[in-house]
Each structure stands twice: as structure tokens, then as C-alpha cells.
Design a protein around this motif. Structure first.
Motif, PDB file in Angstrom:
ATOM      1  N   CYS A 155       0.847  -1.202   0.000  1.00  0.00           N
ATOM      2  CA  CYS A 155       0.000   0.000   0.000  1.00  0.00           C
ATOM      3  C   CYS A 155       0.882   1.252   0.000  1.00  0.00           C
ATOM      4  O   CYS A 155       1.978   1.242   0.567  1.00  0.00           O
ATOM      5  CB  CYS A 155      -0.850   0.070   1.261  1.00  0.00           C
ATOM      6  N   GLY A 156       0.377   2.315  -0.565  1.00  0.00           N
ATOM      7  CA  GLY A 156       0.987   3.648  -0.425  1.00  0.00           C
ATOM      8  C   GLY A 156       2.415   3.700  -0.946  1.00  0.00           C
ATOM      9  O   GLY A 156       2.733   3.220  -2.039  1.00  0.00           O
ATOM     10  N   THR A 157       3.271   4.284  -0.117  1.00  0.00           N
ATOM     11  CA  THR A 157       4.675   4.439  -0.494  1.00  0.00           C
ATOM     12  C   THR A 157       5.342   3.083  -0.742  1.00  0.00           C
ATOM     13  O   THR A 157       6.153   2.939  -1.666  1.00  0.00           O
ATOM     14  CB  THR A 157       5.392   5.231   0.621  1.00  0.00           C
ATOM     15  N   SER A 210       6.057  -3.918   3.462  1.00  0.00           N
ATOM     16  CA  SER A 210       5.367  -3.095   4.462  1.00  0.00           C
ATOM     17  C   SER A 210       6.361  -2.604   5.508  1.00  0.00           C
ATOM     18  O   SER A 210       7.079  -3.409   6.107  1.00  0.00           O
ATOM     19  CB  SER A 210       4.269  -3.930   5.135  1.00  0.00           C
ATOM     20  N   GLN A 211       6.399  -1.312   5.721  1.00  0.00           N
ATOM     21  CA  GLN A 211       7.253  -0.770   6.776  1.00  0.00           C
ATOM     22  C   GLN A 211       6.826  -1.355   8.122  1.00  0.00           C
ATOM     23  O   GLN A 211       7.617  -1.977   8.808  1.00  0.00           O
ATOM     24  CB  GLN A 211       7.133   0.766   6.777  1.00  0.00           C
ATOM     25  N   SER A 212       5.576  -1.151   8.473  1.00  0.00           N
ATOM     26  CA  SER A 212       5.087  -1.558   9.793  1.00  0.00           C
ATOM     27  C   SER A 212       4.937  -3.068   9.912  1.00  0.00           C
ATOM     28  O   SER A 212       5.071  -3.630  10.999  1.00  0.00           O
ATOM     29  CB  SER A 212       3.727  -0.906  10.056  1.00  0.00           C
ATOM     30  N   THR A 272      -0.042  -3.530   8.219  1.00  0.00           N
ATOM     31  CA  THR A 272      -1.085  -2.939   7.384  1.00  0.00           C
ATOM     32  C   THR A 272      -2.152  -3.997   7.054  1.00  0.00           C
ATOM     33  O   THR A 272      -1.842  -5.061   6.519  1.00  0.00           O
ATOM     34  CB  THR A 272      -0.453  -2.360   6.105  1.00  0.00           C
ATOM     35  N   VAL A 278       4.927  10.247  10.121  1.00  0.00           N
ATOM     36  CA  VAL A 278       3.889   9.471   9.439  1.00  0.00           C
ATOM     37  C   VAL A 278       4.244   9.280   7.961  1.00  0.00           C
ATOM     38  O   VAL A 278       4.006   8.230   7.377  1.00  0.00           O
ATOM     39  CB  VAL A 278       2.503  10.147   9.621  1.00  0.00           C
ATOM     40  N   ALA A 279       4.828  10.296   7.354  1.00  0.00           N
ATOM     41  CA  ALA A 279       5.233  10.180   5.951  1.00  0.00           C
ATOM     42  C   ALA A 279       6.499   9.325   5.874  1.00  0.00           C
ATOM     43  O   ALA A 279       7.521   9.634   6.474  1.00  0.00           O
ATOM     44  CB  ALA A 279       5.493  11.559   5.360  1.00  0.00           C
ATOM     45  N   SER A 280       6.408   8.257   5.131  1.00  0.00           N
ATOM     46  CA  SER A 280       7.527   7.321   5.051  1.00  0.00           C
ATOM     47  C   SER A 280       8.656   7.897   4.197  1.00  0.00           C
ATOM     48  O   SER A 280       8.438   8.370   3.095  1.00  0.00           O
ATOM     49  CB  SER A 280       7.005   6.023   4.433  1.00  0.00           C
ATOM     50  N   LYS A 286       3.801  12.149  -1.331  1.00  0.00           N
ATOM     51  CA  LYS A 286       4.452  12.778  -0.179  1.00  0.00           C
ATOM     52  C   LYS A 286       3.992  14.224  -0.037  1.00  0.00           C
ATOM     53  O   LYS A 286       3.662  14.681   1.042  1.00  0.00           O
ATOM     54  CB  LYS A 286       5.966  12.702  -0.396  1.00  0.00           C
ATOM     55  N   GLU A 294       0.223  14.487   1.086  1.00  0.00           N
ATOM     56  CA  GLU A 294      -0.132  14.032   2.436  1.00  0.00           C
ATOM     57  C   GLU A 294       0.339  14.985   3.522  1.00  0.00           C
ATOM     58  O   GLU A 294      -0.290  15.073   4.574  1.00  0.00           O
ATOM     59  CB  GLU A 294       0.326  12.597   2.705  1.00  0.00           C
TER      60      GLU A 294
HETATM   61  C1  F6R Z   1       3.111   7.493   2.904  1.00  0.00           C
HETATM   62  C2  F6R Z   1       2.957   6.379   3.826  1.00  0.00           C
HETATM   63  C3  F6R Z   1       1.916   5.347   3.556  1.00  0.00           C
HETATM   64  C4  F6R Z   1       2.449   3.946   3.839  1.00  0.00           C
HETATM   65  C5  F6R Z   1       1.330   2.903   3.696  1.00  0.00           C
HETATM   66  C6  F6R Z   1       1.842   1.496   3.897  1.00  0.00           C
HETATM   67  O1  F6R Z   1       4.140   8.344   3.280  1.00  0.00           O
HETATM   68  O2  F6R Z   1       3.683   6.274   4.785  1.00  0.00           O
HETATM   69  O3  F6R Z   1       1.458   5.441   2.241  1.00  0.00           O
HETATM   70  O4  F6R Z   1       3.506   3.677   2.968  1.00  0.00           O
HETATM   71  O5  F6R Z   1       0.329   3.190   4.626  1.00  0.00           O
HETATM   72  O6  F6R Z   1       2.342   1.303   5.186  1.00  0.00           O
HETATM   73  P1  F6R Z   1       3.247   0.073   5.528  1.00  0.00           P
HETATM   74  O7  F6R Z   1       4.514   0.210   4.740  1.00  0.00           O
HETATM   75  O8  F6R Z   1       3.504   0.149   7.009  1.00  0.00           O
HETATM   76  O9  F6R Z   1       2.507  -1.160   5.133  1.00  0.00           O
END
Ligand code: F6R
Length: 361
Positions: free
Chosen positions: A52-54, A99-101, A104, A150-152, A237, A240
Motif C-alpha cells: 500500500c501507499g509508499t 510493508s514498513q510496519s 497494514t 507518518v510520511a515514510s 508525499k 499528504e
Molecule cells: C506514505 C505512507 C503510507 C504507507 C502505507 C503502507 O508516506 O507512509 O502510504 O507507505 O500506509 O504502510 P506500511 O509500509 O507500514 O505497510
């Protein structure tokens, strides 16, 4: 804990050269750098990258890489679409979740959906103890360290580096790259933190021109090839954290619609290293200038010398091997968003309506 920076986002942008160098060093130590024999791409017929997203934009960049250096077909999908579309998946394919976190909700649900259908589930995560990591067959840590904004930012560049290492391994396993070629690309990657330090010096000129960007209603980002997903990321970026409407387009798509938006009030940010596609992008840029669009060209010294005339502003990055350009060009994209948001006075680290980890659908 902001180490003297005004926002976590500023700190996390600035620390990328060190974070990436450390991540590469650690990956070298524990074998992730070579992905060992554990991830053997010889029998894989296709990859599906989902996020998702970034993180999704990192996957789009990776599609260009896997196709180019490993000649491996790649599908890329947004997790919330993938999970309900029920796409046919090859039993010889791998599905990769980024996924960073690692928490998601849509990405986790997509992983569960793919579970019985593919040969292997791979997680590319920043949090190795996360749900997505626990449910995968193989886990590749991106080692960005804790990301608070919050912004990756640093997670994006570390995701890219990890996906590039995978693509190189795939290229070697599939006989597209020789061991020497892989070693040369890895050496380039090891030199990248130094180039990122140079790119960070753009913070000052960007802070100045951000005062103007902050006045805009709409901003377009253009890029071609692997710079196309960077245009998408730059626009995400910016919107948001500055709340300015922004869109990323593939340069070649301009004349298929978005060119109707161009007038003297619309800044158009063109991300174009002096690569094989440069002239194509420049001709799209000239179409914008012919309609009095305000072009901000981001390129290297050669690109700026060849095409900078008539642009509203130019930003010069160091020259970088083609394959690595998306990682380097992430820095000015992040700085543009950050300084525009600061100029507008928004809450950079905690933008309205957004959460760091999206654990609901
Ligand atoms: C944008 C941002 C979001 C995340 C997205 C996925 O700056 O941070 O678009 O990239 O919500 O999140 P993760 O990587 O944690 O699955």
C-alpha cells in the motif's frame, strides 16, 4: 530524540545515508546482502509484489528492476485491490509483500489470500516481529530503524535497496547477470550513501523554492521509466503533508489528458536523470513550457546543462548509475514535500486524517 531537527521527518530524511550504509553493512554480515542460497530464483516463473501507499511505489520501481536485470515477469498490485480481485496466480510464482510496519491490514489480508496459491511468500518489512513477517515463509528486513514521521522516507529508500538486492540475486540465479556484474552493482550501491549526502545539500535551495510551491493549488510530477513511480511518490508525499493537490504521471501520458491542466500557475516537477530516456522526457517538458507551465527540472549537471534553459528552476543531483537513480531521486522528492509543508505551517509529523500504521481496512 529529534536530535536537533525541527521534525522527525527532517531527521529521518537527513539520516538516510547513514541508515542505508548501516543496513548494507549488516546485510553483508548476516548474508542478507547475497540473500544466500535460501532465496533461489531459478524455478520462479513470476513475481507478484503487493503493498500500500509508499511501499507500493517501491514495488513499482522494483518491477522495472526485476524485469531489466533478471528478465523476470512481475505483477504489482495495491493490496486492497489484490485481496478482492482473486487474480490467478502461478504455483511456481512467489508473492512478495512490502510493508514498513508489517501490520497494514490490507497487505496482511492479501498475504493470507495468496498463501495456498504460490510457491513462496516473502515479506520485506522494517519490523521483523510484525504480523506480516510472522506469516511469511521468508523475511527480508529493510533495517531502516524506527520511523516516527507518518510520511515514510527512510523506509522507502531502504525498501528500494532491499528490493534491488533481490533483483540482482534473481538476475544472477537466472543467468542474466554474471557474478562480476552483480559485484559491480553492489559496489555502486555501497557508494550510494555518499551521493545521498550530496543530494541532501539541496535542502537549502529547496527550502527557498518551497515558498513559491506553497502558493500552488495543483502540482504535477513527471517521470519516465523507473522515475515514473518516483513521480507518484513525490506527489503522494507532497499531498499528504502539505495538503496541496498533486499528481504523478508517466511523462508520455501528459498529452493524453493532464496537459489540459497546464497554465502559468501549475508547477510541473520533472524528475529526469540524464539517462537513455532523457530526451523523451525533455520533449514532454518542452510541451509544458510551450503552455507556460512552471517547470522545475531535477537532473544531474549534464541534464541541467542540456535542458535547463527556460525552466522555472533546476536542481542538480550528482550523476548516479541508472539502476540507482530512483533511490537517489527520492531525496529531493522528500525535501520538496517537507519544505513545502513547513512553508505552509502544517503538522508535518502528524498530518491530519493519517495514521502511521493502518491496521483497519
Ligand atoms: C506514505 C505512507 C503510507 C504507507 C502505507 C503502507 O508516506 O507512509 O502510504 O507507505 O500506509 O504502510 P506500511 O509500509 O507500514 O505497510
Amino acid at each position: 530524540e529529534k536530535a536537533g531537527y525541527r521534525h522527525f521527518m527532517a531527521k529521518e530524511i537527513a539520516e538516510q545515508p547513514v541508515v542505508l550504509a548501516d543496513a548494507l553493512r549488516e546485510a553483508g554480515r548476516d548474508g542478507t546482502l547475497s540473500l544466500a542460497a535460501d532465496l533461489d530464483f531459478r524455478d520462479v516463473d513470476r513475481l507478484t509484489l503487493v503493498a500500500c501507499g509508499t511501499a507500493y511505489y517501491a514495488c513499482v520501481v522494483a518491477k522495472y528492476w526485476f524485469e531489466q536485470v533478471a528478465r523476470l515477469p512481475v505483477d504489482v498490485d495495491i493490496a486492497s485491490e489484490f485481496r478482492y480481485r482473486d487474480p490467478p496466480l502461478s504455483p511456481k510464482s512467489w508473492a512478495i509483500f512490502v510493508s514498513q510496519s508489517g501490520e497494514t491490514a490490507d497487505t496482511l489480508a492479501a498475504l493470507r489470500h495468496a498463501r495456498e496459491q504460490v510457491a513462496r511468500i516473502v515479506a520485506v518489512v522494517n519490523v521483523p516481529t510484525s504480523s506480516i513477517a510472522r506469516e511469511a515463509d521468508a523475511v527480508l528486513p529493510i533495517r531502516a530503524g524506527v520511523e516516527v514521521g507518518v510520511a515514510s522516507t527512510k523506509a522507502f529508500t531502504c525498501q528500494l535497496a532491499t528490493l534491488l538486492l533481490m533483483a540482482l540475486k534473481a538476475g544472477q540465479d537466472r543467468g542474466v547477470l554474471t557474478a562480476e556484474q552483480v559485484a559491480a552493482h553492489r559496489a555502486d550501491l555501497a557508494a550510494l550513501p555518499g551521493l545521498m549526502n550530496h543530494a541532501l545539500r539541496l535542502a537549502e535551495p529547496i527550502a527557498l523554492l518551497a515558498e513559491d510551491l506553497a502558493e500552488a493549488q495543483d502540482i504535477l510530477f513527471l517521470g519516465r521509466g523507473a522515475m515514473y513511480p518516483l513521480a507518484l511518490e513525490g506527489a503522494l508525499k507532497l499531498k499528504e503533508i502539505s495538503y496541496i493537490h498533486a499528481e504523478g504521471y508517466a511523462s508520455g501520458e501528459l498529452k493524453h489528458g493532464p496537459i489540459a491542466l497546464i497554465d502559468a500557475r501549475v508547477p510541473v516537477i520533472v524528475m529526469a536523470p540524464r539517462d537513455a530516456l532523457f530526451e523523451k522526457t525533455v520533449s514532454n517538458m518542452q510541451e509544458v513550457m510551450a503552455r507556460h507551465g512552471k517547470v522545475l527540472l531535477i537532473s544531474d549537471a549534464r541534464g541541467v546543462a542540456e535542458a535547463g534553459a527556460g525552466c522555472w528552476r533546476c536542481l542538480t543531483l550528482p550523476e548516479v548509475p541508472d539502476l540507482l537513480a530512483p533511490i537517489l531521486y527520492a531525496i529531493p522528492a522528500q525535501l520538496l514535500a517537507y519544505h513545502t509543508a513547513v512553508a505552509k505551517g502544517t503538522d508535518v509529523d502528524q498530518p491530519r486524517n493519517l495514521a502511521k500504521s493502518v491496521t483497519v481496512e
